[in-house]
Design an enzyme around this catalytic site. Structure first.
Site, PDB file in Angstrom:
ATOM      1  N   HIS A  77      37.475  47.297  42.558  1.00 56.58           N
ATOM      2  CA  HIS A  77      36.678  46.954  41.160  1.00 56.58           C
ATOM      3  C   HIS A  77      35.816  45.993  41.801  1.00 56.58           C
ATOM      4  O   HIS A  77      34.992  45.452  41.277  1.00 56.58           O
ATOM      5  CB  HIS A  77      37.273  47.349  39.680  1.00 56.58           C
ATOM      6  CG  HIS A  77      37.313  49.006  40.030  1.00 56.58           C
ATOM      7  ND1 HIS A  77      38.713  49.124  40.130  1.00 56.58           N
ATOM      8  CD2 HIS A  77      37.558  49.468  39.418  1.00 56.58           C
ATOM      9  CE1 HIS A  77      39.161  50.617  39.835  1.00 56.58           C
ATOM     10  NE2 HIS A  77      37.661  51.204  40.195  1.00 56.58           N
ATOM     11  N   GLY A  78      36.449  44.567  41.793  1.00 56.45           N
ATOM     12  CA  GLY A  78      36.060  43.589  41.510  1.00 56.45           C
ATOM     13  C   GLY A  78      36.473  41.842  41.517  1.00 56.45           C
ATOM     14  O   GLY A  78      38.449  42.183  41.615  1.00 56.45           O
TER      15      GLY A  78
END
Lengths: 478, 323
Positions: free
Chosen positions: A324-325
């Site tokens: 997701h990051g």
């Protein structure tokens, strides 16, 4: 071209009309889909169309080389080479900037930042995982390599799922694409229903809730217990309706074009365990992680016994978080999921015993409350800008400083009727979600007029009550 | 194929029918004297403000010497009362975020050589350069408040946005449309004159220069092309046109302002129109003559209007044009 715009609906209609008009021409299907997808991506980021095509060429040729390899060892080498380059591309665009900024302490947007600003290509996390699934499938012998470059490019760049999934397997997709397009009114109607339903979830409910949640999350340190609890609770629904709304539009769009994509959500908020939640939330990512991360790790370490399960869960959900990051709150989000799943795996036998006892209803109620509370807490890490923000929110729940007057002031600021409308839509949607979903999936039929009336009035509500504007889908950032 | 057409028609009929019924109900049921529809969305605006009165009180048949056009900077800078005291008949049709596209619609539908001899067009920073101030609010404002259907329909078809479809439908489906809101600073003849001067926050921003627009202007091609289309339309209607860059506070740097003035002057002059640079007017002070960082207050507007009146009188006696 966002899904929640008239432009997109017109674009989809044109693609459908061209597909229908040229359906008798051999090979027309992949050409139309590929061209439409490139135009679609061009409207997002014209300069990254080349990158998308490069990825398609890279993965296609790696697939060919793997297919021609005589043994597993050579296949593995090509997998590492081709898949590695694709992962490096993802890494460069997605993680370079956050890593450098965390090392230097500089904001990438500031003038002192040492590197040029790296703009994240939209959908790169999704199409990279889709590309890797193709290579893994060839490696494990689940499928043969695709020899036709056009079909492969159409699969990897297909616009309905290009930006935010579902992460579609090549086998299912390419098999359908090779069939000539045969117009089926029932399928087109179902696809349209799905799109309308997705739009309703997104623009009528999720964006309305977003307008309440976002100002508070913009600077959480200004707020305390009651208001943070209220907006964090709303965020659980915002995220679900936003992302599942997106998936509905993607699946519906593909269905209109005669391609059935896999489901991505199955009412996850009613789950009675975190394990069940991950079977029902972002299903395509869950399946991807299960097949290409969890199972191989488990298999490789099977002699460890149960520890192998725990280890595999930990690695899988750390990857899930980092996907997701590159932020610590995503790492914590992933770790929390892993922790909950490990606990559930340890307690599996005892839970089963209780579930089969006379107090089954109590068990189900408690399980739901615990699961929902867990989702609620972990989503705070998912939504917060930083770990400090998330811990501030959670700390404010346990402190005695709940400040109900702050919540009332916020509600007053939003104007009560507007808030009432937003909550009314949310609560109605929670109540009817399952039933309307059945209708959108074609499992409920009200007759020709009834179907048109339900779909038509839903579309009318989308137009009237939609929060129209440039509100991106939450998962576009990934 | 016929089955498909039948299904699509049925779907569309149900959609349109439901849309009209829902809106009709929500537009005509009130809560605290306001139609419920206005509580349902973030952009739905009530009839009123200054725009409603400004356009409904405008006498389309009367001959006007000057009409002032442009965004809120125009609406708050040109006080027609000052002009009218010197024997001119003027009216201010400037409105919030009125970009050249929207000015085009106003000129197209409301102005001609018999009700308007001359247009003073005010140039506003932010409507021609990046980052562009979006005109959505202006579109909604004009669709809600302008008389007749021409401007509203054109804005609707030009944008074709769900927001504007709703706003236009609300306009048509309200059975007893009443102007709800009143703009307290509205002084009549289309002019809005605020009495207060810069707030403490504005003064702080002026001092620190926080979020100050950059020195270098990046032009927005589409807006420039819209401006040119507007100039051509005004000329084709045989209405005289003067472009003006009215006073701006020092929040906008001299370098930036000079770029705006030079670029706009070239455009207006290329069409044979005068362009007046009144950006730094003697006697207008940041702290006392602005109501915020971008708009004059009434005191500032009066000085500015008076300056223009004198300029017009000087031109009439000397016959000299100002470029």
């Amino acid at each position: 071209m966002q899904f929640n715009t008239i432009k997109y609906l017109v674009f989809l209609f044109i693609v459908f009309a061209v597909t229908l008009a040229l359906s008798k021409l051999r090979n027309s299907r992949w050409i139309i889909l590929l061209l439409a997808s490139l135009i679609f991506y061009y409207t997002w980021q014209p300069y990254y169309v080349a990158l998308l095509l490069f990825s398609a060429a890279l993965v296609y040729s790696t697939g060919l080389l793997m297919g021609r390899s005589p043994d597993l060892k050579t296949r593995r080498r090509w997998l590492w080479a081709g898949g590695g380059v694709q992962l490096l591309i993802l890494f460069f665009f997605k993680y370079t900037e956050p890593i450098i900024s965390s090392i230097t302490g500089l904001n990438p947007k500031s003038a002192e930042y040492p590197l040029f600003r790296i703009l994240l290509p939209v959908g790169i996390s999704f199409y990279t995982f889709q590309a890797l699934s193709y290579l893994f499938d060839i490696y494990y012998g689940f499928r043969k390599e695709e020899r036709h470059a056009g079909y492969f490019a159409a699969y990897l760049t297909s616009f309905p799922q290009l930006i935010s999934g579902p992460i579609e397997r090549s086998g299912n997709f390419l098999k359908q694409l090779r069939q000539p397009f045969v117009f089926n009114l029932q399928e087109t109607a179902l696809g349209t229903r799905r799109i309308v339903w997705g739009l309703f979830k997104k623009v009528v409910v999720a964006d309305r809730i977003g307008a309440i949640v976002d100002p508070v999350y913009y600077d959480v340190t200004n707020y305390h217990g009651a208001i943070l609890f209220f907006v964090s609770l709303l965020y659980v629904f915002q995220l679900y309706f936003d992302f599942s709304g997106y998936s509905d539009i993607a699946i519906g769009s593909a269905e209109v074009l005669g391609i059935k994509l896999g489901e991505n959500f199955n009412h996850p908020l009613s789950s009675k365990s975190v394990t069940e939640f991950w079977r029902k939330w972002h299903i395509s990512l869950g399946n991807w992680l299960r097949d290409y991360v969890y199972n191989p790790i488990l298999f490789a370490n099977k002699k460890w016994g149960k520890s192998a399960i725990y280890f595999a869960l930990l690695v899988t959900f750390l990857i899930c978080g980092i996907w997701h990051g590159a932020k610590w709150n995503y790492v914590i989000f992933g770790s929390l999921q892993a922790f909950a799943l490990v606990v559930e795996a340890i307690l599996a036998r005892k839970r089963k015993q209780w579930a089969n006892s006379k107090t089954r209803k109590v068990y189900l109620a408690i399980s739901w409350v615990l699961t929902f509370t867990f989702i609620f807490i972990s989503d705070i890490f998912f939504r917060s800008g930083t770990v400090e923000d998330a811990t501030h929110i959670i700390q404010s729940f346990v402190s005695s400083n709940w400040r109900l007057e702050e919540l009332l002031a916020y509600v007053n600021m939003l104007t009560k009727p507007k808030l009432a409308f937003s909550l009314m839509f949310l609560i109605s949607l929670i109540i009817v979600d399952r039933r309307i979903s059945q209708f959108a999936h074609g499992k409920k039929d009200f007759g020709q007029f009834g179907n048109a009336l339900v779909s038509g009035s839903m579309m009318a509500m989308v137009i009237i009550f939609g929060y129209w504007g440039k509100v991106a889908f939450l998962y576009f950032q990934f | 194929m016929s089955r498909m057409i039948k299904s699509i028609s049925l779907f569309l009929a149900c959609c349109v029918g439901s849309y009209v019924i829902i809106l009709l109900i929500l537009c005509n049921i009130s809560y605290s004297n306001v139609a419920v529809i206005h509580y349902t969305n973030n952009y739905s605006v009530r009839i009123g403000g200054n725009t409603y009165h400004q356009f409904h009180n405008f006498d389309f048949n009367a001959p006007h010497d000057i009409i002032f056009l442009g965004a809120s900077k125009a609406m708050k800078a040109y006080n027609p009362e000052i002009f009218n005291q010197s024997g001119l008949n003027t009216y201010n049709l400037g409105s919030h975020v009125q970009d050249p596209e929207n000015s085009y619609e106003i000129v197209k539908h409301y102005l001609n050589s018999s009700n308007c001899k001359q247009i003073f067009y005010e140039i506003t920073d932010g409507l021609y350069s990046q980052p562009l101030v979006p005109s959505t609010q202006s579109d909604i404002d004009l669709v809600t408040n302008t008389p007749g259907n021409g401007v509203a329909m054109d804005i609707l078809f030009r944008n074709f946005d769900p927001k504007l479809i709703n706003i236009y439908s609300i306009r048509e489906l309200q059975l007893n449309p009443i102007a709800f809101q009143a703009e307290p600073a509205y002084k009549g003849l289309g002019f809005v004159g605020r009495l207060h001067s810069l707030s403490l926050l504005n003064r702080k921003e002026l001092q620190t220069g926080k979020q100050r627009p950059t020195d270098n202007v990046v032009w927005d091609k589409q807006s420039i092309s819209d401006l040119k289309a507007l100039i051509e339309l005004i000329k084709s209607k045989n209405i005289q046109l003067i472009g003006i860059y009215g006073p701006v506070s020092t929040y906008y740097s001299d370098k930036r302002t000079a770029q705006y003035v030079d670029y706009m002057r070239d455009i207006f002059n290329s069409y044979g129109c005068e362009f007046w640079d009144l950006s730094r007017l003697p006697g207008i002070e940041d702290k006392t003559h602005y109501s915020d960082l971008s708009h004059l207050n009434k005191a500032g507007a009066d000085i500015f209007s008076d300056t223009i009146v004198k300029r017009i009188q000087q031109r009439n006696t000397t016959g000299r044009e100002f470029r």
